[in-house]
Design a protein around this motif. Structure first.
Motif, PDB file in Angstrom:
ATOM      1  N   ILE A 136      14.946 -31.068 -34.848  1.00 38.32           N
ATOM      2  CA  ILE A 136      14.623 -32.386 -35.383  1.00 38.32           C
ATOM      3  C   ILE A 136      15.597 -32.664 -36.522  1.00 38.32           C
ATOM      4  CG2 ILE A 136      12.845 -33.862 -36.355  1.00 38.32           C
ATOM      5  CD1 ILE A 136      12.177 -32.884 -33.553  1.00 38.32           C
ATOM      6  N   ASP A 137      16.511 -33.574 -36.293  1.00 40.75           N
ATOM      7  CA  ASP A 137      17.591 -33.849 -37.245  1.00 40.75           C
ATOM      8  C   ASP A 137      17.222 -35.020 -38.143  1.00 40.75           C
ATOM      9  OD1 ASP A 137      20.228 -33.621 -38.365  1.00 40.75           O
ATOM     10  OD2 ASP A 137      20.802 -35.373 -37.172  1.00 40.75           O
ATOM     11  N   ILE A 138      17.430 -34.834 -39.466  1.00 38.63           N
ATOM     12  CA  ILE A 138      17.085 -35.880 -40.426  1.00 38.63           C
ATOM     13  C   ILE A 138      18.009 -35.762 -41.629  1.00 38.63           C
ATOM     14  CG2 ILE A 138      15.385 -34.546 -41.732  1.00 38.63           C
ATOM     15  CD1 ILE A 138      13.629 -37.086 -41.739  1.00 38.63           C
ATOM     16  N   ALA A 139      18.194 -36.863 -42.361  1.00 37.82           N
ATOM     17  CA  ALA A 139      19.045 -36.869 -43.548  1.00 37.82           C
ATOM     18  C   ALA A 139      18.472 -35.926 -44.608  1.00 37.82           C
ATOM     19  CB  ALA A 139      19.167 -38.275 -44.109  1.00 37.82           C
ATOM     20  N   PRO A 140      19.310 -35.148 -45.296  1.00 40.71           N
ATOM     21  CA  PRO A 140      18.819 -34.164 -46.277  1.00 40.71           C
ATOM     22  C   PRO A 140      17.976 -34.761 -47.394  1.00 40.71           C
ATOM     23  CG  PRO A 140      21.117 -33.741 -45.747  1.00 40.71           C
ATOM     24  CD  PRO A 140      20.770 -35.043 -45.104  1.00 40.71           C
ATOM     25  N   ASP A 141      18.357 -35.939 -47.921  1.00 37.84           N
ATOM     26  CA  ASP A 141      17.585 -36.506 -49.026  1.00 37.84           C
ATOM     27  C   ASP A 141      16.197 -36.931 -48.575  1.00 37.84           C
ATOM     28  OD1 ASP A 141      18.763 -38.519 -47.466  1.00 37.84           O
ATOM     29  OD2 ASP A 141      18.720 -39.971 -49.110  1.00 37.84           O
ATOM     30  N   VAL A 142      16.091 -37.444 -47.356  1.00 39.82           N
ATOM     31  CA  VAL A 142      14.792 -37.833 -46.815  1.00 39.82           C
ATOM     32  C   VAL A 142      13.915 -36.601 -46.594  1.00 39.82           C
ATOM     33  CG1 VAL A 142      13.592 -38.935 -44.893  1.00 39.82           C
ATOM     34  CG2 VAL A 142      15.752 -39.887 -45.738  1.00 39.82           C
ATOM     35  N   GLY A 143      14.495 -35.576 -46.017  1.00 38.17           N
ATOM     36  CA  GLY A 143      13.739 -34.355 -45.769  1.00 38.17           C
ATOM     37  C   GLY A 143      13.246 -33.711 -47.042  1.00 38.17           C
ATOM     38  N   LEU A 144      14.100 -33.642 -48.058  1.00 40.24           N
ATOM     39  CA  LEU A 144      13.695 -33.019 -49.315  1.00 40.24           C
ATOM     40  C   LEU A 144      12.582 -33.807 -49.986  1.00 40.24           C
ATOM     41  CD1 LEU A 144      14.156 -30.763 -51.353  1.00 40.24           C
ATOM     42  CD2 LEU A 144      15.878 -32.210 -52.462  1.00 40.24           C
ATOM     43  N   GLY A 145      12.682 -35.128 -49.948  1.00 44.33           N
ATOM     44  CA  GLY A 145      11.626 -35.951 -50.531  1.00 44.33           C
ATOM     45  C   GLY A 145      10.285 -35.707 -49.865  1.00 44.33           C
ATOM     46  N   ARG A 146      10.283 -35.625 -48.544  1.00 46.32           N
ATOM     47  CA  ARG A 146       9.045 -35.341 -47.817  1.00 46.32           C
ATOM     48  C   ARG A 146       8.503 -33.961 -48.177  1.00 46.32           C
ATOM     49  NH1 ARG A 146      10.403 -36.811 -41.528  1.00 46.32           N
ATOM     50  NH2 ARG A 146      10.570 -39.095 -41.674  1.00 46.32           N
ATOM     51  N   ALA A 147       9.404 -32.967 -48.211  1.00 45.30           N
ATOM     52  CA  ALA A 147       8.984 -31.590 -48.448  1.00 45.30           C
ATOM     53  C   ALA A 147       8.357 -31.431 -49.825  1.00 45.30           C
ATOM     54  CB  ALA A 147      10.174 -30.645 -48.293  1.00 45.30           C
ATOM     55  N   LEU A 148       8.957 -32.048 -50.832  1.00 49.06           N
ATOM     56  CA  LEU A 148       8.439 -31.908 -52.184  1.00 49.06           C
ATOM     57  C   LEU A 148       7.133 -32.664 -52.374  1.00 49.06           C
ATOM     58  CD1 LEU A 148      11.753 -32.174 -54.253  1.00 49.06           C
ATOM     59  CD2 LEU A 148      10.393 -30.118 -53.802  1.00 49.06           C
ATOM     60  N   SER A 149       6.960 -33.761 -51.639  1.00 46.98           N
ATOM     61  CA  SER A 149       5.753 -34.573 -51.815  1.00 46.98           C
ATOM     62  C   SER A 149       4.518 -33.934 -51.207  1.00 46.98           C
ATOM     63  CB  SER A 149       5.962 -35.961 -51.194  1.00 46.98           C
ATOM     64  OG  SER A 149       6.081 -35.878 -49.789  1.00 46.98           O
ATOM     65  N   ARG A 150       4.712 -33.014 -50.237  1.00 42.93           N
ATOM     66  CA  ARG A 150       3.547 -32.447 -49.557  1.00 42.93           C
ATOM     67  C   ARG A 150       2.886 -31.328 -50.353  1.00 42.93           C
ATOM     68  NH1 ARG A 150       7.398 -29.853 -44.949  1.00 42.93           N
ATOM     69  NH2 ARG A 150       8.056 -28.008 -46.108  1.00 42.93           N
ATOM     70  N   GLY A 151       3.616 -30.672 -51.266  1.00 38.43           N
ATOM     71  CA  GLY A 151       3.027 -29.608 -52.075  1.00 38.43           C
ATOM     72  C   GLY A 151       2.539 -28.464 -51.215  1.00 38.43           C
ATOM     73  N   GLY A 152       1.477 -27.801 -51.664  1.00 37.19           N
ATOM     74  CA  GLY A 152       0.858 -26.748 -50.858  1.00 37.19           C
ATOM     75  C   GLY A 152       1.183 -25.343 -51.306  1.00 37.19           C
ATOM     76  N   GLY A 153       2.005 -25.176 -52.346  1.00 35.34           N
ATOM     77  CA  GLY A 153       2.241 -23.844 -52.883  1.00 35.34           C
ATOM     78  C   GLY A 153       3.312 -23.040 -52.191  1.00 35.34           C
ATOM     79  N   GLU A 154       3.986 -23.627 -51.195  1.00 34.51           N
ATOM     80  CA  GLU A 154       5.048 -22.908 -50.478  1.00 34.51           C
ATOM     81  C   GLU A 154       6.362 -23.654 -50.683  1.00 34.51           C
ATOM     82  OE1 GLU A 154       3.774 -22.504 -46.446  1.00 34.51           O
ATOM     83  OE2 GLU A 154       2.417 -20.858 -46.913  1.00 34.51           O
ATOM     84  N   GLU A 155       6.761 -23.834 -51.936  1.00 34.65           N
ATOM     85  CA  GLU A 155       7.895 -24.691 -52.251  1.00 34.65           C
ATOM     86  C   GLU A 155       9.116 -23.915 -52.720  1.00 34.65           C
ATOM     87  OE1 GLU A 155       5.586 -26.551 -55.084  1.00 34.65           O
ATOM     88  OE2 GLU A 155       4.525 -27.837 -53.681  1.00 34.65           O
ATOM     89  N   ARG A 156       9.140 -22.608 -52.485  1.00 35.66           N
ATOM     90  CA  ARG A 156      10.228 -21.813 -53.026  1.00 35.66           C
ATOM     91  C   ARG A 156      11.584 -22.267 -52.492  1.00 35.66           C
ATOM     92  NH1 ARG A 156      12.355 -16.776 -51.330  1.00 35.66           N
ATOM     93  NH2 ARG A 156      13.655 -15.891 -52.964  1.00 35.66           N
ATOM     94  N   PHE A 157      11.689 -22.536 -51.209  1.00 35.83           N
ATOM     95  CA  PHE A 157      12.980 -22.938 -50.652  1.00 35.83           C
ATOM     96  C   PHE A 157      13.322 -24.377 -50.993  1.00 35.83           C
ATOM     97  CE2 PHE A 157      12.333 -19.098 -48.213  1.00 35.83           C
ATOM     98  CZ  PHE A 157      13.604 -18.544 -48.246  1.00 35.83           C
ATOM     99  N   GLU A 158      12.307 -25.260 -51.086  1.00 41.04           N
ATOM    100  CA  GLU A 158      12.582 -26.628 -51.495  1.00 41.04           C
ATOM    101  C   GLU A 158      13.200 -26.674 -52.892  1.00 41.04           C
ATOM    102  OE1 GLU A 158       9.884 -25.684 -49.900  1.00 41.04           O
ATOM    103  OE2 GLU A 158       9.020 -27.240 -48.641  1.00 41.04           O
ATOM    104  N   SER A 159      12.866 -25.675 -53.733  1.00 39.44           N
ATOM    105  CA  SER A 159      13.359 -25.679 -55.111  1.00 39.44           C
ATOM    106  C   SER A 159      14.852 -25.427 -55.200  1.00 39.44           C
ATOM    107  CB  SER A 159      12.607 -24.624 -55.940  1.00 39.44           C
ATOM    108  OG  SER A 159      12.937 -23.312 -55.533  1.00 39.44           O
ATOM    109  N   PHE A 160      15.493 -25.024 -54.101  1.00 40.34           N
ATOM    110  CA  PHE A 160      16.939 -24.857 -54.126  1.00 40.34           C
ATOM    111  C   PHE A 160      17.668 -26.201 -54.100  1.00 40.34           C
ATOM    112  CE2 PHE A 160      15.689 -20.610 -52.639  1.00 40.34           C
ATOM    113  CZ  PHE A 160      16.498 -19.806 -53.417  1.00 40.34           C
ATOM    114  N   GLY A 161      16.986 -27.276 -53.761  1.00 38.77           N
ATOM    115  CA  GLY A 161      17.539 -28.616 -53.921  1.00 38.77           C
ATOM    116  C   GLY A 161      18.248 -29.186 -52.705  1.00 38.77           C
ATOM    117  N   GLU A 162      18.764 -30.415 -52.889  1.00 34.44           N
ATOM    118  CA  GLU A 162      19.373 -31.164 -51.797  1.00 34.44           C
ATOM    119  C   GLU A 162      20.659 -30.513 -51.294  1.00 34.44           C
ATOM    120  OE1 GLU A 162      21.081 -35.647 -50.906  1.00 34.44           O
ATOM    121  OE2 GLU A 162      19.616 -35.368 -52.522  1.00 34.44           O
ATOM    122  N   GLY A 163      21.375 -29.805 -52.182  1.00 39.15           N
ATOM    123  CA  GLY A 163      22.599 -29.145 -51.741  1.00 39.15           C
ATOM    124  C   GLY A 163      22.344 -28.158 -50.626  1.00 39.15           C
ATOM    125  N   LEU A 164      21.277 -27.363 -50.768  1.00 37.95           N
ATOM    126  CA  LEU A 164      20.924 -26.427 -49.699  1.00 37.95           C
ATOM    127  C   LEU A 164      20.514 -27.184 -48.448  1.00 37.95           C
ATOM    128  CD1 LEU A 164      20.363 -23.559 -48.672  1.00 37.95           C
ATOM    129  CD2 LEU A 164      18.048 -23.756 -49.605  1.00 37.95           C
TER     130      LEU A 164
END
Length: 208
Positions: A136-164
């Motif tokens: 499922i291909d999506i723009a990185p900024d859109v994906g990161l915004g969705r990932a951070l908004s969902r929360g849930g305590g499993e955000e370790r990889f999201e914390s690496f940011g849009e560059g990753l």
């Protein structure tokens, strides 16, 4: 294709919607009489779920890339032995939210240049690829915004940011070319139902 079942993996950057699409595909196939096992990585078995908590929670520098790779491989081996292979042998359709391609990206490319090590460990300890991989291909900024908004305590990889996220997207698209025979690339930047329709069409064409 091994055995009488089918092994389908879903891949994509964080927030791509792959987990939702995996669930929708499982529902679609069950409605059509297929026996479906919906699972995820890291996790999917009792032991692997314990490892999931170790690798997805906590500070982003909690583990080195090499240690992460060993943990993910251990989780995948348990998942393969206890869930995936028995289900395939029983003729079921296994739908897995992430598999080895995520390790090739996140540990093999994203955090260090460990792709060779990832592939060696995969060949030695796993030795199995999905029959079909839906990216499922999506723009990185859109994906990161969705990932951070969902929360849930499993955000370790999201914390690496849009560059990753950007590196991962490029990497997944490169994998789709490298393993073109099993990859299907779906535009995830549209409505959920439109994406689900394309996913179902692509997978049904490959069902035994």
């Amino acid at each position: 294709m091994s055995g009488s079942g089918l092994f389908i993996s879903f891949e994509g950057i964080d927030g791509s919607g792959k987990s939702t699409q995996a669930r929708l595909l499982a529902e679609h196939l069950r409605e059509r009489g297929r026996d479906v096992v919906l699972t995820r990585e890291p996790g999917g078995s009792a032991g692997a779920e314990e490892i999931r908590r170790l690798v997805l929670e906590g500070d982003k520098d909690r583990w080195s890339p090499e240690t992460e790779l060993l943990l993910f491989t251990a989780a995948r081996r348990d998942h393969l032995e206890r869930v995936i292979l028995p289900a395939i042998a029983a003729g079921q359709v296994v739908i897995c939210d992430r598999f080895a391609d995520s390790t090739r990206m996140y540990q093999g490319l994203g955090r260090a240049d460990l792709r060779g090590m990832v592939d060696q460990l995969h060949e030695l300890m796993i030795g199995r690829e999905p029959d079909v991989t839906v990216l499922i291909d999506i723009a990185p900024d859109v994906g990161l915004g969705r990932a951070l908004s969902r929360g849930g305590g499993e955000e370790r990889f999201e914390s690496f940011g849009e560059g990753l996220q950007a590196r991962m997207r490029d990497g997944f698209l490169a994998l789709a070319k490298e393993f073109a025979a099993r990859f299907v690339v779906i535009d995830g930047g549209r409505g959920m139902e439109a994406v689900a329709g394309d996913v179902a069409h692509a997978v049904e064409a490959r069902l035994p």
